[in-house]
Design an enzyme around this catalytic site. Structure first.
Site, PDB file in Angstrom:
ATOM      1  N   ASP A   1       0.854  -1.189   0.000  1.00  9.16           N
ATOM      2  CA  ASP A   1       0.000   0.000   0.000  1.00  9.16           C
ATOM      3  C   ASP A   1       0.894   1.245   0.000  1.00  9.16           C
ATOM      4  O   ASP A   1       1.803   1.385   0.815  1.00  9.16           O
ATOM      5  CB  ASP A   1      -0.901  -0.012   1.250  1.00  9.16           C
ATOM      6  CG  ASP A   1      -1.943   1.083   1.229  1.00  9.16           C
ATOM      7  OD1 ASP A   1      -3.130   0.784   0.978  1.00  9.16           O
ATOM      8  OD2 ASP A   1      -1.551   2.270   1.425  1.00  9.16           O
TER       9      ASP A   1
ATOM     10  N   ASN B   1      -2.185  12.700  -3.872  1.00  8.02           N
ATOM     11  CA  ASN B   1      -3.257  13.087  -4.812  1.00  8.02           C
ATOM     12  C   ASN B   1      -3.648  14.540  -4.589  1.00  8.02           C
ATOM     13  O   ASN B   1      -3.810  15.299  -5.566  1.00  8.02           O
ATOM     14  CB  ASN B   1      -4.504  12.213  -4.600  1.00  8.02           C
ATOM     15  CG  ASN B   1      -4.536  11.014  -5.544  1.00  8.02           C
ATOM     16  OD1 ASN B   1      -3.912  11.050  -6.597  1.00  8.02           O
ATOM     17  ND2 ASN B   1      -5.258   9.974  -5.168  1.00  8.02           N
TER      18      ASN B   1
ATOM     19  N   ASP C   1      -2.173   8.812 -10.662  1.00  5.09           N
ATOM     20  CA  ASP C   1      -2.232   7.663 -11.596  1.00  5.09           C
ATOM     21  C   ASP C   1      -0.825   7.300 -12.068  1.00  5.09           C
ATOM     22  O   ASP C   1      -0.453   6.117 -12.113  1.00  5.09           O
ATOM     23  CB  ASP C   1      -3.106   8.003 -12.807  1.00  5.09           C
ATOM     24  CG  ASP C   1      -4.586   7.956 -12.447  1.00  5.09           C
ATOM     25  OD1 ASP C   1      -4.895   7.569 -11.306  1.00  5.09           O
ATOM     26  OD2 ASP C   1      -5.405   8.287 -13.339  1.00  5.09           O
TER      27      ASP C   1
ATOM     28  N   GLU D   1      -4.892   2.125  -4.209  1.00  6.54           N
ATOM     29  CA  GLU D   1      -3.428   2.219  -4.230  1.00  6.54           C
ATOM     30  C   GLU D   1      -2.817   0.968  -3.638  1.00  6.54           C
ATOM     31  O   GLU D   1      -1.667   0.954  -3.223  1.00  6.54           O
ATOM     32  CB  GLU D   1      -2.972   3.509  -3.533  1.00  6.54           C
ATOM     33  CG  GLU D   1      -2.801   3.468  -2.042  1.00  6.54           C
ATOM     34  CD  GLU D   1      -4.102   3.340  -1.227  1.00  6.54           C
ATOM     35  OE1 GLU D   1      -5.152   3.005  -1.814  1.00  6.54           O
ATOM     36  OE2 GLU D   1      -4.063   3.544  -0.010  1.00  6.54           O
TER      37      GLU D   1
HETATM   38  N1  GTP Z   1      -4.749   8.910  -8.350  1.00 11.00           N
HETATM   39  C1  GTP Z   1      -5.385   7.835  -7.873  1.00 11.00           C
HETATM   40  N2  GTP Z   1      -5.720   7.766  -6.587  1.00 11.00           N
HETATM   41  C2  GTP Z   1      -6.315   6.670  -6.082  1.00 11.00           C
HETATM   42  C3  GTP Z   1      -6.596   5.588  -6.892  1.00 11.00           C
HETATM   43  N3  GTP Z   1      -7.183   4.639  -6.114  1.00 11.00           N
HETATM   44  C4  GTP Z   1      -7.252   5.121  -4.848  1.00 11.00           C
HETATM   45  N4  GTP Z   1      -6.727   6.363  -4.814  1.00 11.00           N
HETATM   46  C5  GTP Z   1      -6.615   7.217  -3.716  1.00 11.00           C
HETATM   47  O1  GTP Z   1      -5.736   6.707  -2.802  1.00 11.00           O
HETATM   48  C6  GTP Z   1      -6.015   7.315  -1.529  1.00 11.00           C
HETATM   49  C7  GTP Z   1      -5.843   6.356  -0.446  1.00 11.00           C
HETATM   50  O2  GTP Z   1      -5.966   7.042   0.720  1.00 11.00           O
HETATM   51  P1  GTP Z   1      -5.912   6.412   2.113  1.00 11.00           P
HETATM   52  O3  GTP Z   1      -6.658   5.080   2.075  1.00 11.00           O
HETATM   53  O4  GTP Z   1      -6.387   7.355   3.096  1.00 11.00           O
HETATM   54  O5  GTP Z   1      -4.460   6.068   2.360  1.00 11.00           O
HETATM   55  P2  GTP Z   1      -3.214   7.011   2.466  1.00 11.00           P
HETATM   56  O6  GTP Z   1      -3.572   8.368   2.182  1.00 11.00           O
HETATM   57  O7  GTP Z   1      -2.243   6.414   1.478  1.00 11.00           O
HETATM   58  O8  GTP Z   1      -2.782   6.782   3.850  1.00 11.00           O
HETATM   59  P3  GTP Z   1      -1.883   5.671   4.325  1.00 11.00           P
HETATM   60  O9  GTP Z   1      -2.173   4.453   3.582  1.00 11.00           O
HETATM   61  O10 GTP Z   1      -2.179   5.505   5.791  1.00 11.00           O
HETATM   62  O11 GTP Z   1      -0.494   6.114   4.097  1.00 11.00           O
HETATM   63  C8  GTP Z   1      -7.434   7.857  -1.629  1.00 11.00           C
HETATM   64  O12 GTP Z   1      -7.416   9.250  -1.586  1.00 11.00           O
HETATM   65  C9  GTP Z   1      -7.902   7.375  -2.982  1.00 11.00           C
HETATM   66  O13 GTP Z   1      -8.731   8.295  -3.599  1.00 11.00           O
HETATM   67  C10 GTP Z   1      -6.256   5.682  -8.277  1.00 11.00           C
HETATM   68  O14 GTP Z   1      -6.480   4.784  -9.065  1.00 11.00           O
HETATM   69  N5  GTP Z   1      -5.641   6.825  -8.667  1.00 11.00           N
END
Ligand code: GTP
Length: 540
Positions: free
Chosen positions: A393, A401, A410, A437
């Site tokens: 992850d 983002n 992306d 992610e």
């Molecule tokens: N650009 C993009 N963002 C994505 C995609 N899939 C998920 N996300 C974003 O990934 C982010 C994941 O956020 P969180 O689950 O809070 O995790 P984090 O911000 O990485 O926090 P930690 O995992 O604790 O480090 C979310 O804001 C989703 O919108 C994708 O395909 N593209």
């Protein structure tokens, strides 16, 4: 890749063969029609030539017996005449006037006879039916007189064709001798047979001749006695010697009759010839039927037959063309169908690939992971080997983002996917995008320590990519956390448990500060990496 349709190569070879057959078969049929036609016409031609030969034979044998009969008649007339002369000359029981009257009467009975006469033993004319200049004529120098004088047993002698001194016409002299009472030569009785008109009489009546058909009467010396052609007597070669290889052969072999086909030495016309000797006379007859004329009917038949054959050949060609065209269309349709099928199968394969592929990163998607992981679980179970599941992850990705925008997010995910794929072993290891992610990795056959090493290398790989992330506490670069679990499948254990364990360990990695690998080995030992957040190695 397997296609249900036939291979295009095989199908095009079969098609070419089938098209070639559509050309070869009509050609064979046309060849057969032509060969049959030629054979039929050759047979027809031979039949017409045979008919002309039979026609020549019919005419020839009829003429030969008619000519034989005429000379027999003349012979008897001369015999009777010589008896009358002997009555006066030897027996002295007839007066000259009576003899002359008898001779006149005999001559009148035979229309072709002229100048019935008699001589004494010295050739001096004694009686003459026409009677002029009797006392001045002597025939002692003539061949026929000398022959008869020499030979007491000679029957009727026939001269070669000559132009009569008195008649000025072509004649044959027929002569007989008569003897004195002591058996010595007493003189001859002779008459002229007018040749002019003989042929007309012979040919014109009962016998039907076409223009080029010919009648030729020759004597034993090969002299032309009569030639009848083009519907009239040909006087131009009267008395001339006529020979040809075929006639010479007949003369030499003394054959009574015979046939041949030849081109005439006189007028070059090709004819069927019939040859026959006149019985008992020094004469032979040739009848020739023009082959060209005989073949006129056949030529007409040929023309009709060829036009019918032409029509038949046209029908064959046209039908073959129609069949060929429809076959060609059929083949094109099959080819199009095959192409469509191939395209369809390709697109199905592509669809199948797409349905198991993540469109953003190009990695396998979750569906594919479910399929592969189930398979690997069963294999590990069967072989009793360890199976590692690792959850990856990206750290602080929400902030990334927010800071750099969704597009950049992306691109970041793509880079992570690429780094993971590049760092794993092809063929055995497997990586998929699990969602958002999150990525998930399968490491078959790896024990905890080995798995840890691989995963921690991947963690370092991504950090070393130094993708700027100003929101990360790890010196402003992109990092990720990994939680993994290892299991040798045992009864009662499931794949879901293994994945859940990995997920829990990911949670642990996050909780313990992120940018680290956290896992629990088969024996329950914790395997974790710790990175000092102040370590300058990961600075931008
Ligand atoms: N650009 C993009 N963002 C994505 C995609 N899939 C998920 N996300 C974003 O990934 C982010 C994941 O956020 P969180 O689950 O809070 O995790 P984090 O911000 O990485 O926090 P930690 O995992 O604790 O480090 C979310 O804001 C989703 O919108 C994708 O395909 N593209």
């Amino acid at each position: 890749m397997r296609f249900t349709t036939k291979s295009p190569f095989l199908s095009s070879r079969t098609s070419m063969l089938s098209l070639a057959l559509h050309i070869v078969v009509p050609l064979l049929l046309i060849g057969l029609v032509i060969a049959f036609q030629i054979n039929q016409l050759e047979e027809g031609r031979a039949l017409h030539i045979e008919r002309s030969r039979m026609n020549a034979q019919d005419i020839g044998s009829t003429l030969a017996s008619s000519i034989g009969g005429s000379f027999q008649n003349i012979d008897l007339t001369l015999l009777a005449a010589s008896d009358h002369v002997r009555d006066w000359y030897v027996l002295k029981n007839k007066k000259p006037g009576e003899v002359l009257a008898s001779l006149q009467e005999l001559q009148s009975r035979v229309p072709s006879l002229a100048l019935l006469r008699s001589t004494d033993a010295n050739g001096n004319l004694v009686f003459a039916v026409e009677g002029d200049q009797v006392e001045k004529i002597n025939v002692a120098d003539r061949n026929y007189f000398q022959q008869l004088k020499k030979n007491p047993n000679a029957g009727m002698v026939i001269s070669e064709p000559v132009i009569g001194r008195i008649t000025k016409k072509w004649v044959l002299i027929c002569a007989r001798r008569f003897n004195l009472s002591n058996g010595e030569f007493g003189g001859i009785v002779y008459a002229s047979v007018l040749l002019d008109g003989v042929a007309d009489r012979l040919a014109g009546g009962k016998i039907r001749l076409n223009g080029d058909d010919v009648i030729l009467l020759r004597d034993d010396q090969q002299n032309v006695v009569v030639r009848f052609v083009n519907g009239k007597q040909d006087l131009s070669i009267m008395g001339q010697k006529i020979s040809s290889p075929n006639l010479d052969e007949f003369d030499r072999s003394r054959s009574e009759l015979g046939f041949y086909v030849a081109r005439s030495v006189i007028d070059q016309v090709q004819r069927s010839y019939y040859y026959q000797r006149i019985a008992g006379r020094p004469l032979n007859l040739v009848v020739g039927i023009s082959i060209k004329k005989a073949l006129i009917e056949w030529q007409e038949e040929s023309r009709k037959a060829w036009s019918m054959a032409g029509a038949l050949i046209s029908v064959i060609i046209f039908s073959a063309y129609l069949v060929y065209r429809s076959k060609l269309r059929q083949l094109h349709a099959i080819e199009e169908l095959q192409n469509t099928q191939i395209a369809l199968e390709k697109s199905n394969l592509e669809l199948a690939r797409l349905s198991t592929t993540d469109s953003l990163t190009g990695l396998a998607n979750r569906r594919k992971f479910d399929e592969v992981s189930a398979h690997e679980w069963l294999r590990a179970q069967r072989k009793q080997e360890p199976l590692t599941v690792a959850m990856v992850d990206v750290d602080f990705f929400k902030i990334y983002n927010d800071l750099y925008g969704h597009q950049a997010g992306d691109q970041c995910l793509k880079l992570v996917a690429k780094t993971l794929s590049a760092g794993l072993r092809d063929g055995s290891d497997f990586v998929a995008r699990y969602g958002g992610e999150e990525f998930i990795i399968l490491l078959p056959g790896q024990h905890a320590e080995g798995a840890y090493d691989v995963l921690d290398r991947l963690r370092r790989d991504i950090a070393e990519m130094k993708l700027a992330h100003s929101g990360s506490k790890f010196l402003s670069v992109i990092t990720f956390s990994v939680g993994f679990a290892v299991m040798v499948p045992q009864p009662g254990k499931t794949l879901i448990e293994l994945i859940e364990q990995a997920d829990q360990n990911l949670y642990m990695a996050k909780r313990k500060g992120k940018n680290q690998v956290y896992g629990i080995g088969e024996g329950g030992q914790v395997l974790s990496s710790y990175v000092d957040p102040l370590d300058q190695t990961y600075g931008v």
